[in-house]
Scaffold this motif. Structure first.
Motif, PDB file in Angstrom:
ATOM      1  N   VAL A  64       0.726  -1.133   0.111  1.00 28.00           N
ATOM      2  CA  VAL A  64      -0.150  -0.031  -0.072  1.00 28.00           C
ATOM      3  C   VAL A  64       0.896   1.242  -0.081  1.00 28.00           C
ATOM      4  CG1 VAL A  64      -1.789   1.287   1.139  1.00 28.00           C
ATOM      5  CG2 VAL A  64      -1.751  -1.280   1.351  1.00 28.00           C
ATOM      6  N   TYR A  65       0.767   2.092  -1.041  1.00 21.96           N
ATOM      7  CA  TYR A  65       1.512   3.248  -1.037  1.00 21.96           C
ATOM      8  C   TYR A  65       0.528   4.420  -0.171  1.00 21.96           C
ATOM      9  CZ  TYR A  65       2.879   7.670  -2.908  1.00 21.96           C
ATOM     10  OH  TYR A  65       3.041   8.947  -3.191  1.00 21.96           O
ATOM     11  N   ILE A  66       0.964   4.924   0.759  1.00 27.14           N
ATOM     12  CA  ILE A  66       0.244   5.949   1.492  1.00 27.14           C
ATOM     13  C   ILE A  66       0.684   7.332   1.323  1.00 27.14           C
ATOM     14  CG2 ILE A  66      -0.084   6.480   3.998  1.00 27.14           C
ATOM     15  CD1 ILE A  66       0.420   3.560   4.593  1.00 27.14           C
ATOM     16  N   ALA A  67      -0.381   8.025   0.778  1.00 26.85           N
ATOM     17  CA  ALA A  67       0.052   9.508   0.410  1.00 26.85           C
ATOM     18  C   ALA A  67      -1.427  10.281   1.119  1.00 26.85           C
ATOM     19  CB  ALA A  67       0.160   9.812  -1.075  1.00 26.85           C
ATOM     20  N   SER A  68      -1.595  10.217   2.446  1.00 22.31           N
ATOM     21  CA  SER A  68      -2.554  10.716   3.040  1.00 22.31           C
ATOM     22  C   SER A  68      -1.714  12.034   3.874  1.00 22.31           C
ATOM     23  CB  SER A  68      -2.996  10.060   4.069  1.00 22.31           C
ATOM     24  OG  SER A  68      -2.002   9.189   4.825  1.00 22.31           O
ATOM     25  N   PRO A  69      -2.560  12.751   4.311  1.00 17.57           N
ATOM     26  CA  PRO A  69      -1.968  14.055   5.119  1.00 17.57           C
ATOM     27  C   PRO A  69      -1.134  13.470   6.223  1.00 17.57           C
ATOM     28  CG  PRO A  69      -4.379  14.449   4.873  1.00 17.57           C
ATOM     29  CD  PRO A  69      -3.973  13.183   4.265  1.00 17.57           C
ATOM     30  N   ASN A  70       0.130  14.125   6.375  1.00 19.97           N
ATOM     31  CA  ASN A  70       1.228  13.636   7.374  1.00 19.97           C
ATOM     32  C   ASN A  70       0.652  13.037   8.660  1.00 19.97           C
ATOM     33  OD1 ASN A  70       2.863  14.644   5.523  1.00 19.97           O
ATOM     34  ND2 ASN A  70       3.459  16.522   6.661  1.00 19.97           N
ATOM     35  N   SER A  71      -0.309  13.492   9.326  1.00 23.46           N
ATOM     36  CA  SER A  71      -0.708  12.985  10.710  1.00 23.46           C
ATOM     37  C   SER A  71      -1.327  11.641  10.493  1.00 23.46           C
ATOM     38  CB  SER A  71      -1.823  13.939  11.317  1.00 23.46           C
ATOM     39  OG  SER A  71      -2.963  14.105  10.637  1.00 23.46           O
ATOM     40  N   LEU A  72      -1.671  11.165   9.393  1.00 17.00           N
ATOM     41  CA  LEU A  72      -2.458  10.183   9.218  1.00 17.00           C
ATOM     42  C   LEU A  72      -1.522   8.859   8.946  1.00 17.00           C
ATOM     43  CD1 LEU A  72      -5.559  11.262   7.214  1.00 17.00           C
ATOM     44  CD2 LEU A  72      -5.165  10.937   9.598  1.00 17.00           C
ATOM     45  N   HIS A  73      -0.205   9.135   8.472  1.00 15.95           N
ATOM     46  CA  HIS A  73       0.839   8.139   8.288  1.00 15.95           C
ATOM     47  C   HIS A  73       1.024   7.117   9.170  1.00 15.95           C
ATOM     48  CE1 HIS A  73       2.823  11.005   5.221  1.00 15.95           C
ATOM     49  NE2 HIS A  73       1.707  10.943   4.967  1.00 15.95           N
ATOM     50  N   PHE A  74       1.129   7.549  10.415  1.00 16.03           N
ATOM     51  CA  PHE A  74       1.356   6.498  11.502  1.00 16.03           C
ATOM     52  C   PHE A  74       0.273   5.146  11.638  1.00 16.03           C
ATOM     53  CE2 PHE A  74       0.470   5.353  15.965  1.00 16.03           C
ATOM     54  CZ  PHE A  74       1.666   4.479  16.060  1.00 16.03           C
ATOM     55  N   ALA A  75      -0.943   6.012  11.888  1.00 19.19           N
ATOM     56  CA  ALA A  75      -1.724   4.771  12.120  1.00 19.19           C
ATOM     57  C   ALA A  75      -2.172   3.942  10.800  1.00 19.19           C
ATOM     58  CB  ALA A  75      -3.138   5.390  12.288  1.00 19.19           C
ATOM     59  N   GLN A  76      -2.233   4.538   9.362  1.00 20.00           N
ATOM     60  CA  GLN A  76      -2.185   3.775   8.326  1.00 20.00           C
ATOM     61  C   GLN A  76      -0.860   2.804   7.920  1.00 20.00           C
ATOM     62  OE1 GLN A  76      -3.117   7.064   5.777  1.00 20.00           O
ATOM     63  NE2 GLN A  76      -5.108   7.169   6.350  1.00 20.00           N
ATOM     64  N   ALA A  77       0.087   3.133   8.239  1.00 21.73           N
ATOM     65  CA  ALA A  77       1.348   2.387   8.041  1.00 21.73           C
ATOM     66  C   ALA A  77       1.139   1.169   9.140  1.00 21.73           C
ATOM     67  CB  ALA A  77       2.436   2.945   8.259  1.00 21.73           C
ATOM     68  N   LYS A  78       0.858   1.429  10.346  1.00 14.83           N
ATOM     69  CA  LYS A  78       0.745   0.375  11.187  1.00 14.83           C
ATOM     70  C   LYS A  78      -0.319  -0.627  10.938  1.00 14.83           C
ATOM     71  CE  LYS A  78       0.426  -0.243  16.283  1.00 14.83           C
ATOM     72  NZ  LYS A  78      -0.971  -0.232  16.779  1.00 14.83           N
ATOM     73  N   GLN A  79      -1.451  -0.121  10.313  1.00 18.27           N
ATOM     74  CA  GLN A  79      -2.625  -1.138   9.922  1.00 18.27           C
ATOM     75  C   GLN A  79      -1.766  -2.005   8.684  1.00 18.27           C
ATOM     76  OE1 GLN A  79      -5.749   1.759   9.338  1.00 18.27           O
ATOM     77  NE2 GLN A  79      -6.856  -0.226   9.288  1.00 18.27           N
ATOM     78  N   VAL A  80      -1.174  -1.549   7.770  1.00 22.97           N
ATOM     79  CA  VAL A  80      -0.595  -2.094   6.637  1.00 22.97           C
ATOM     80  C   VAL A  80       0.537  -3.261   7.439  1.00 22.97           C
ATOM     81  CG1 VAL A  80       0.586  -2.166   4.540  1.00 22.97           C
ATOM     82  CG2 VAL A  80      -0.929  -0.377   5.079  1.00 22.97           C
ATOM     83  N   ILE A  81       1.173  -2.783   8.067  1.00 22.66           N
ATOM     84  CA  ILE A  81       2.130  -3.772   8.787  1.00 22.66           C
ATOM     85  C   ILE A  81       1.602  -4.810   9.630  1.00 22.66           C
ATOM     86  CG2 ILE A  81       4.049  -4.052  10.455  1.00 22.66           C
ATOM     87  CD1 ILE A  81       4.840  -0.985   9.929  1.00 22.66           C
ATOM     88  N   GLU A  82       0.519  -4.613  10.224  1.00 24.70           N
ATOM     89  CA  GLU A  82      -0.301  -5.596  10.919  1.00 24.70           C
ATOM     90  C   GLU A  82      -0.850  -6.582  10.105  1.00 24.70           C
ATOM     91  OE1 GLU A  82      -0.677  -2.990  15.030  1.00 24.70           O
ATOM     92  OE2 GLU A  82      -2.326  -3.007  13.755  1.00 24.70           O
ATOM     93  N   ALA A  83      -0.939  -6.276   8.851  1.00 26.34           N
ATOM     94  CA  ALA A  83      -1.631  -7.272   7.725  1.00 26.34           C
ATOM     95  C   ALA A  83      -0.562  -8.012   7.164  1.00 26.34           C
ATOM     96  CB  ALA A  83      -2.547  -6.424   6.844  1.00 26.34           C
ATOM     97  N   ASP A  84       0.838  -7.867   7.742  1.00 25.94           N
ATOM     98  CA  ASP A  84       1.714  -8.523   6.972  1.00 25.94           C
ATOM     99  C   ASP A  84       2.182  -8.145   5.728  1.00 25.94           C
ATOM    100  OD1 ASP A  84       2.390  -9.885   9.217  1.00 25.94           O
ATOM    101  OD2 ASP A  84       0.749 -11.268   8.854  1.00 25.94           O
ATOM    102  N   LYS A  85       1.785  -6.723   5.284  1.00 30.00           N
ATOM    103  CA  LYS A  85       1.953  -6.412   3.930  1.00 30.00           C
ATOM    104  C   LYS A  85       2.978  -5.179   3.937  1.00 30.00           C
ATOM    105  CE  LYS A  85      -2.297  -8.013   2.312  1.00 30.00           C
ATOM    106  NZ  LYS A  85      -3.444  -7.914   1.575  1.00 30.00           N
TER     107      LYS A  85
END
Ligand SMILES: NC(=O)c1ccc[n+]([C@@H]2O[C@H](COP(=O)([O-])OP(=O)(O)OC[C@H]3O[C@@H](n4cnc5c(N)ncnc54)[C@H](OP(=O)(O)O)[C@@H]3O)[C@@H](O)[C@H]2O)c1
Length: 335
Positions: free
Chosen positions: A67-88
């Motif tokens: 997943v390429y994440i290009a949301s506003p900066n403050s959202l990067h953390f939670a979205q990246a964590k979700q992707v990692i937790e899905a083993d992706k």
């Protein structure tokens, strides 16, 4: 082929999709947008076949490896964590996260999910011209400092002047010049000179509390590096790294189109190549190499280096921000 999904539907996502497709290694399969129609219209023209307005659905799609994440900066953390937790695989636009506490939590998530990968899309460090500068720095007898500039008037500043608070000029979205453009110069400094011992940031804050522009000073044991950053001005100033009598001159410390080494006798030598038409191709190629063969020892080493670098850049930006007394919304003092 790496099947990927995207979060964010602005021009930068289009640029990453174009770069990723140009490498021949990536295929856009799915799009998330807060608005399903937008997901569809943006995704269809880029060949995607799945469209979502729930991030979980995008991340859990079995046809999405990354997943390429290009949301506003403050959202990067939670979205990246979700992707990692899905083993992706999470490819996160710069700046990776807002502070070291968030970075530590991503590290913990990576430890628990060894199949996952995390990349910060800090495009210029992957380019040949960036490496050419690092090599030249390594060959110089002595470094006595540098002055690095990246200042571009943001199209969103017009909206700010009209009384609005665009994401990039908002504390709520971890915005500001340092986060947005200073991150490139922080990468320059950390890659070329290492971590400074002491830092100061003289921020010119705007109405919303973020820095519209500012001057950062990074103190190293033997020299200082000055960063000149702005999102409410345009600067055409070149950037320089000073040796004794020699220097490196670059047209722009983040875009690196033309870089010259000027030797002790004043002879100028071009050390840059013509940059690729899409500045994100180099990173898309590098990420693909690691994703497709993560156990290869060179890939593993590069990956660890990029993570270490990203962590250090985050720490540097945070220290500068603390010094400049810029605190994002809901950020505790000890963060
Ligand atoms: N590498 C580069 O050269 C480069 C260049 C520009 C930007 N960037 C980075 O890319 C990221 C996005 O920057 P941007 O300027 O495109 O940001 P943005 O326009 O503020 O937002 C990006 C996307 O996030 C969604 N979004 C907007 N506001 C939102 C909100 N309040 N809540 C949730 N989602 C929201 C929108 O997508 P939907 O409407 O589809 O949901 C939008 O397309 C930033 O981290 C920035 O630093 C990198």
């Amino acid at each position: 082929m790496i099947n990927f999904g995207i979060i964010g539907t602005n021009w930068i996502t289009q640029q990453y999709i174009d770069a990723a497709h140009a490498t021949g290694e990536w295929k856009l399969t799915a799009v998330y947008s807060r608005n399903l129609e937008k997901a569809y219209s943006f995704g269809e023209k880029n060949g995607a076949t799945k469209f979502y307005d729930q991030i979980e659905d995008l991340i859990n799609d079995k046809n999405v490896d990354a997943v390429y994440i290009a949301s506003p900066n403050s959202l990067h953390f939670a979205q990246a964590k979700q992707v990692i937790e899905a083993d992706k695989v999470a490819v996160v636009e710069k700046p990776m996260v807002a502070n070291p506490t968030e970075w530590e939590q991503l590290d913990e998530a990576l430890e628990k999910h060894p199949q996952a990968l995390l990349f910060e899309a800090a495009r210029h460090i992957h380019e040949d011209n960036f490496r050419a500068i690092r090599n030249q720095v390594g060959q110089m007898k002595l470094i006595q400092g540098a002055t690095l500039t990246y200042a571009k008037y943001s199209s969103r500043y017009d909206s700010y002047l009209e009384g609005h608070e665009p994401n990039i000029f908002s504390l709520n979205f971890a915005g500001g010049a340092l986060q947005d453009l200073g991150v490139y110069l922080a990468y320059d400094a950390v890659c070329w000179f290492g971590m400074p011992e002491e830092v100061a940031y003289f921020a010119q804050k705007i109405r919303t509390g973020v820095d519209g522009k500012g001057i950062a000073i990074l103190r190293y044991p033997e020299f200082d590096v000055t960063l000149n950053i702005g999102k409410n001005i345009n600067s055409e100033l070149s950037s320089e790294i000073y040796g004794v009598k020699d220097s490196i001159v670059m047209d722009n410390a983040a875009e690196l189109n033309r870089v010259e080494y000027i030797d002790e006798e004043g002879n100028r030598r071009l050390i840059s190549d013509d940059p690729e038409s899409n500045p994100m191709i180099a990173e898309a190629r590098d990420f693909a190499r690691v994703i497709q063969d993560p156990d290869n020892h060179i890939n593993r080493k590069d990956y660890q280096n990029w993570l270490d670098l990203s962590r250090n850049v985050n720490k540097l930006l945070y220290n500068l921000r603390q010094n400049g007394k810029i605190y994002f919304t809901n950020e505790k003092e000890e963060d």
